[in-house]
Scaffold this motif. Structure first.
Motif, PDB file in Angstrom:
ATOM      1  N   GLY A   6     -11.220 -18.898   7.737  1.00 28.25           N
ATOM      2  CA  GLY A   6     -12.001 -18.262   8.524  1.00 28.25           C
ATOM      3  C   GLY A   6     -11.001 -16.513   7.996  1.00 28.25           C
ATOM      4  N   PHE A   7     -11.100 -15.912   8.976  1.00 30.61           N
ATOM      5  CA  PHE A   7     -10.457 -14.489   7.596  1.00 30.61           C
ATOM      6  C   PHE A   7      -9.291 -13.785   9.254  1.00 30.61           C
ATOM      7  CE2 PHE A   7     -15.058 -14.601   6.771  1.00 30.61           C
ATOM      8  CZ  PHE A   7     -14.882 -14.545   5.072  1.00 30.61           C
ATOM      9  N   LYS A   8      -9.048 -14.254  10.164  1.00 30.09           N
ATOM     10  CA  LYS A   8      -7.809 -13.339  10.867  1.00 30.09           C
ATOM     11  C   LYS A   8      -6.885 -14.013  10.271  1.00 30.09           C
ATOM     12  CE  LYS A   8      -9.963 -14.428  15.390  1.00 30.09           C
ATOM     13  NZ  LYS A   8     -10.277 -15.009  16.797  1.00 30.09           N
ATOM     14  N   ASN A  12      -1.088  -7.286   8.029  1.00 32.66           N
ATOM     15  CA  ASN A  12      -2.031  -6.356   7.771  1.00 32.66           C
ATOM     16  C   ASN A  12      -2.090  -5.646   5.840  1.00 32.66           C
ATOM     17  OD1 ASN A  12      -4.047  -4.341   7.778  1.00 32.66           O
ATOM     18  ND2 ASN A  12      -2.745  -3.390   9.070  1.00 32.66           N
ATOM     19  N   CYS A  13      -2.183  -6.309   5.332  1.00 38.35           N
ATOM     20  CA  CYS A  13      -2.332  -5.807   3.588  1.00 38.35           C
ATOM     21  C   CYS A  13      -2.939  -5.010   2.892  1.00 38.35           C
ATOM     22  CB  CYS A  13      -2.078  -7.524   2.887  1.00 38.35           C
ATOM     23  SG  CYS A  13      -0.539  -8.566   2.700  1.00 38.35           S
ATOM     24  N   ALA A  17      -8.184  -8.656  -0.114  1.00 37.41           N
ATOM     25  CA  ALA A  17      -9.450  -8.422  -0.546  1.00 37.41           C
ATOM     26  C   ALA A  17     -10.369  -8.753   0.754  1.00 37.41           C
ATOM     27  CB  ALA A  17      -9.993  -9.211  -1.541  1.00 37.41           C
ATOM     28  N   GLN A  18      -9.788  -9.524   2.030  1.00 37.14           N
ATOM     29  CA  GLN A  18     -10.997  -9.645   2.740  1.00 37.14           C
ATOM     30  C   GLN A  18     -10.679  -8.672   4.331  1.00 37.14           C
ATOM     31  OE1 GLN A  18     -12.484 -12.049   2.365  1.00 37.14           O
ATOM     32  NE2 GLN A  18     -11.763 -13.481   0.329  1.00 37.14           N
ATOM     33  N   ALA A  19     -10.051  -7.702   3.988  1.00 36.92           N
ATOM     34  CA  ALA A  19      -9.693  -7.162   4.989  1.00 36.92           C
ATOM     35  C   ALA A  19     -11.325  -6.710   6.378  1.00 36.92           C
ATOM     36  CB  ALA A  19      -9.649  -5.910   4.688  1.00 36.92           C
ATOM     37  N   HIS A  20     -12.367  -6.017   4.664  1.00 36.22           N
ATOM     38  CA  HIS A  20     -13.096  -6.241   5.242  1.00 36.22           C
ATOM     39  C   HIS A  20     -13.765  -7.117   6.047  1.00 36.22           C
ATOM     40  CE1 HIS A  20     -13.971  -7.364   1.448  1.00 36.22           C
ATOM     41  NE2 HIS A  20     -15.676  -7.648   1.764  1.00 36.22           N
ATOM     42  N   LYS A  21     -13.886  -8.307   5.927  1.00 33.54           N
ATOM     43  CA  LYS A  21     -14.176  -9.278   7.002  1.00 33.54           C
ATOM     44  C   LYS A  21     -13.949  -9.818   8.055  1.00 33.54           C
ATOM     45  CE  LYS A  21     -16.520 -11.230   1.920  1.00 33.54           C
ATOM     46  NZ  LYS A  21     -16.331 -12.176   1.848  1.00 33.54           N
ATOM     47  N   ARG A  22     -12.826  -9.317   8.460  1.00 33.66           N
ATOM     48  CA  ARG A  22     -11.973  -9.469   9.831  1.00 33.66           C
ATOM     49  C   ARG A  22     -12.698 -10.014  10.783  1.00 33.66           C
ATOM     50  NH1 ARG A  22      -5.755  -7.960  10.385  1.00 33.66           N
ATOM     51  NH2 ARG A  22      -5.589  -8.690   8.062  1.00 33.66           N
ATOM     52  N   ILE A  23     -13.774  -8.837  10.653  1.00 32.22           N
ATOM     53  CA  ILE A  23     -14.664  -8.857  11.951  1.00 32.22           C
ATOM     54  C   ILE A  23     -15.362 -10.186  11.721  1.00 32.22           C
ATOM     55  CG2 ILE A  23     -16.368  -7.334  11.377  1.00 32.22           C
ATOM     56  CD1 ILE A  23     -17.336  -6.165  13.082  1.00 32.22           C
ATOM     57  N   LEU A  24     -15.631 -11.138  11.207  1.00 29.89           N
ATOM     58  CA  LEU A  24     -16.482 -11.981  11.216  1.00 29.89           C
ATOM     59  C   LEU A  24     -15.440 -13.835  11.861  1.00 29.89           C
ATOM     60  CD1 LEU A  24     -17.697 -12.121   7.977  1.00 29.89           C
ATOM     61  CD2 LEU A  24     -18.349 -11.510   9.829  1.00 29.89           C
ATOM     62  N   GLY A  25     -14.031 -13.267  12.217  1.00 30.36           N
ATOM     63  CA  GLY A  25     -13.281 -13.565  12.719  1.00 30.36           C
ATOM     64  C   GLY A  25     -13.354 -15.218  12.051  1.00 30.36           C
ATOM     65  N   ASN A  26     -12.624 -16.505  12.903  1.00 34.17           N
ATOM     66  CA  ASN A  26     -12.211 -17.922  12.153  1.00 34.17           C
ATOM     67  C   ASN A  26     -13.604 -19.105  12.613  1.00 34.17           C
ATOM     68  OD1 ASN A  26     -10.146 -17.084  11.170  1.00 34.17           O
ATOM     69  ND2 ASN A  26      -9.249 -18.064  12.592  1.00 34.17           N
ATOM     70  N   LYS A  27     -13.601 -19.512  11.472  1.00 41.09           N
ATOM     71  CA  LYS A  27     -14.751 -20.455  11.593  1.00 41.09           C
ATOM     72  C   LYS A  27     -14.712 -21.607  12.602  1.00 41.09           C
ATOM     73  CE  LYS A  27     -16.172 -20.193   6.621  1.00 41.09           C
ATOM     74  NZ  LYS A  27     -16.107 -21.047   5.028  1.00 41.09           N
ATOM     75  N   HIS A 175      -7.617  -7.048  -6.849  1.00 41.79           N
ATOM     76  CA  HIS A 175      -8.618  -7.419  -6.972  1.00 41.79           C
ATOM     77  C   HIS A 175      -8.997  -5.938  -6.359  1.00 41.79           C
ATOM     78  CE1 HIS A 175     -10.261 -11.001  -9.322  1.00 41.79           C
ATOM     79  NE2 HIS A 175      -8.947 -11.366  -8.703  1.00 41.79           N
ATOM     80  N   PRO A 176      -9.605  -4.342  -6.845  1.00 46.41           N
ATOM     81  CA  PRO A 176      -9.965  -4.042  -6.367  1.00 46.41           C
ATOM     82  C   PRO A 176     -11.330  -4.188  -5.194  1.00 46.41           C
ATOM     83  CG  PRO A 176     -11.170  -3.626  -8.276  1.00 46.41           C
ATOM     84  CD  PRO A 176      -9.886  -4.708  -8.156  1.00 46.41           C
ATOM     85  N   VAL A 177     -11.632  -5.069  -3.805  1.00 46.43           N
ATOM     86  CA  VAL A 177     -12.261  -4.661  -2.984  1.00 46.43           C
ATOM     87  C   VAL A 177     -11.605  -5.197  -1.662  1.00 46.43           C
ATOM     88  CG1 VAL A 177     -13.864  -6.376  -4.206  1.00 46.43           C
ATOM     89  CG2 VAL A 177     -11.961  -7.669  -3.051  1.00 46.43           C
ATOM     90  N   GLY A 178     -12.195  -5.055  -0.423  1.00 43.01           N
ATOM     91  CA  GLY A 178     -11.635  -4.766   0.834  1.00 43.01           C
ATOM     92  C   GLY A 178     -10.722  -3.216   0.658  1.00 43.01           C
ATOM     93  N   ASN A 179      -9.853  -4.343   1.355  1.00 43.53           N
ATOM     94  CA  ASN A 179      -8.905  -3.187   1.246  1.00 43.53           C
ATOM     95  C   ASN A 179      -7.931  -2.056   0.350  1.00 43.53           C
ATOM     96  OD1 ASN A 179      -8.236  -2.520   3.976  1.00 43.53           O
ATOM     97  ND2 ASN A 179      -6.523  -4.189   4.283  1.00 43.53           N
ATOM     98  N   ALA A 180      -8.367  -2.369  -0.519  1.00 45.79           N
ATOM     99  CA  ALA A 180      -7.710  -2.686  -2.269  1.00 45.79           C
ATOM    100  C   ALA A 180      -8.824  -1.404  -2.351  1.00 45.79           C
ATOM    101  CB  ALA A 180      -7.069  -3.758  -3.183  1.00 45.79           C
ATOM    102  N   TRP A 181      -9.934  -1.338  -2.276  1.00 49.69           N
ATOM    103  CA  TRP A 181     -11.393  -0.870  -3.067  1.00 49.69           C
ATOM    104  C   TRP A 181     -10.642   0.927  -2.016  1.00 49.69           C
ATOM    105  CZ3 TRP A 181     -13.999   1.078  -6.447  1.00 49.69           C
ATOM    106  CH2 TRP A 181     -14.484   1.757  -6.035  1.00 49.69           C
ATOM    107  N   LYS A 182     -10.214   0.500  -0.688  1.00 47.45           N
ATOM    108  CA  LYS A 182     -10.600   1.241   0.529  1.00 47.45           C
ATOM    109  C   LYS A 182      -9.073   2.720  -0.260  1.00 47.45           C
ATOM    110  CE  LYS A 182      -9.692   2.716   5.459  1.00 47.45           C
ATOM    111  NZ  LYS A 182      -9.676   1.274   6.962  1.00 47.45           N
TER     112      LYS A 182
END
Length: 221
Positions: A6-8, A12-13, A17-27, A175-182
């Motif tokens: 999951g993404f929790k 709060n790095c 790279a997964q920061a934008h997916k936190r809203i999805l929570g955990n499996k 990797h420039p995605v998620g927070n690294a892109w922001k």
């Protein structure tokens, strides 16, 4: 098999790279157990629990034990290490079946590490976690994300990891995605600027009998 639980996360790095997916929570545990069973059916013998942060799940010990009982030979947990600063918890994970850990340390001191995790106390906890795991004699394979915050201090970080007696360490260009892109301008350095420090780190590792792994994003990333 990489098994994303999951993404929790309890960090709060700024480079996550997964920061934008936190809203999805955990499996759910049912989803993860089904994935583990399917992995065995498909012939997998190794599993890596990733996140988010696997160790903040209340059912992580149950999941590890389930994977062990299914017959996975290698069970790794990729982690920020903070929960493993509690040695009794680390011991329970090892007894449940974890065969190796991959904790993440992103700086050789509190200032550099915590300016990236954005969590007070995380440096002390991750450092203690590594010491606990080494003391438990379980393989420790660290990972450190290379950013504008830390690239000039990579040689110092490598020396620290050597002194901690980890089994292996990896430097991974952000990797420039998620927070690294922001926060791209604050986080992502030029590879040409990083190169001399990577080279020095490689030399330090070689001199001390280590094989340093370095990864960078592919052109598609």
């Amino acid at each position: 098999m990489d098994l994303k639980v999951g993404f929790k996360c309890n960090n709060n790095c700024i480079f996550c790279a997964q920061a934008h997916k936190r809203i999805l929570g955990n499996k759910s545990i049912e989803e993860l157990k089904e994935a583990l069973e399917n992995g065995i059916k498909d012939g997998y013998t190794e599993v890596v629990f990733t996140g988010g942060e696997p160790t903040i799940r209340r059912d992580i010990i149950e999941l590890v034990r389930f994977a062990h009982d299914l017959g996975y030979d290698l069970i790794q947990i990729q982690t920020n290490g903070r929960m493993l600063s509690y040695k009794s918890f680390a011991e329970k994970l090892v007894k449940a079946g974890v065969t190796e850990f991959s904790p993440a340390l992103h700086g050789h001191n509190k200032k550099i590490h915590e300016s990236q995790t954005r969590c007070v106390g995380s440096f002390k906890q991750t450092l203690q976690a590594i010491k606990n795991l080494v003391d438990l004699q379980v393989p420790v394979l660290t990972n450190s994300v290379v950013t504008k915050f830390n690239y000039k201090y990579l040689p110092q970080l490598v020396r620290l990891l050597i002194n901690l007696k980890v089994d292996q360490f990896q430097l991974a260009f952000v990797h420039p995605v998620g927070n690294a892109w922001k926060y791209f301008d604050r986080v992502v350095p030029k590879m040409s600027d990083v190169a001399p420090y990577i080279k020095e780190s490689l030399e330090i590792a070689k001199e001390n009998g280590y094989c340093l792994l370095y990864t960078s994003p592919s052109p598609r990333d």
